[in-house]
Design an enzyme around this catalytic site. Sequence first.
Site, PDB file in Angstrom:
ATOM      1  N   TYR A 268       0.864  -1.175   0.000  1.00 40.36           N
ATOM      2  CA  TYR A 268       0.000   0.000   0.000  1.00 40.36           C
ATOM      3  C   TYR A 268       0.900   1.224   0.000  1.00 40.36           C
ATOM      4  O   TYR A 268       1.357   1.682   1.042  1.00 40.36           O
ATOM      5  CB  TYR A 268      -0.927  -0.024   1.216  1.00 40.36           C
TER       6      TYR A 268
ATOM      7  N   ASP B 128      -2.104  -1.351  -4.052  1.00 42.31           N
ATOM      8  CA  ASP B 128      -2.515   0.021  -4.354  1.00 42.31           C
ATOM      9  C   ASP B 128      -1.249   0.865  -4.379  1.00 42.31           C
ATOM     10  O   ASP B 128      -0.695   1.186  -3.329  1.00 42.31           O
ATOM     11  CB  ASP B 128      -3.495   0.502  -3.282  1.00 42.31           C
TER      12      ASP B 128
END
Length: 262
Positions: free
Chosen positions: A109, A152
Site C-alpha cells: 500500500y 494500491d
Amino acid sequence: MKIATWNINGVKARLQTAKDWLEQSKPDIACLQEIKSIDENFPREEFESLGYNLVTHGQKSFNGVAILSRLPFDEVNRGLPGDDADEQARFIECVVSTQHGALRVVSLYLPNGNPVAADSIKFPYKLGWMDRLEAWAEERLALEEPLILAGDYNVIPMPVDCHDPKVWEGDALFRPESRSAFRRLANLGFTDALRSVTDAPETYTFWDYQAGAWQKNNGIRIDHLMLSPEAANKLISVDVEKYVRAWEKPSDHVPVAAELNF
C-alpha cells in the site's frame, strides 16, 4: 492460479462484501490493502472458514495489509526494509510452494503523498518509500523466481489511466516524480500485468465516492500487479472486477485479478 489485489478500505466495514467477493471470484491468493485493523482484531475466522490461510501487517485505524492464500505460507516478512524508523504498515511479503516451485507475493500500500507542498513531509515520504521499494525489488529479482508485487500503488502511470489528466495535474498520484519512480520499477524487469493484455482507455480501478464519479466513470487506475519475468511468462489473463463497485457498501477500489499458469 488466480492472484488478486484489492484495497478493501476497511476490512470490518466491508467484511460481508469481502466474503461475497471471495466466494464469487475464488482467488487462490488475495492481497488486501488498507485493512485499517491491528493484527489482533482482524476477523481471521471469517476468512479461514472460507479455506484461506492469512497473514496480516496491521495498524490501528490506518493503512494495514494482508495476504489470504489457499496454499500454506513457507515464509512471511513484514515491513519494507530500508528505514527502521518507518512504523507505517504498508508492506507484507510471503512465499508459497506450487507444484512448479516457489512463488513470492507482496501486498503493498504505497503512500498517497498528498498534499504536495514545500512544508509537507508526505510527498518526500512517498518518493522515499518508492526508492526503498525499487532497491528491495532489485535484490529480489536476483533470485530469478516468480514474484508478484500486488497492491494500491497510488500512482497513475499514464494519462490514459485517468478520466481527465488535467484534473490530476499537480496531484501526488500523477506528479512526474511519482510516475518516473513507477517507470524505474518497471524498468528493472517488471511487467504491468493489466497493460500487458490491454491498452483500452477507461480501464480504471478506483472511483471516488464523491461527485458521482462511479456513475460518470470518472475513474483512475492505481491498483497494479507488477510481475517479474518469471511470473510474466506464466500470465494467462487479467481482469478488473468492476462489478464489486456496484455492490452495497463498496470500497472505492475494485479488485484486479490475474490468472497464471502454475
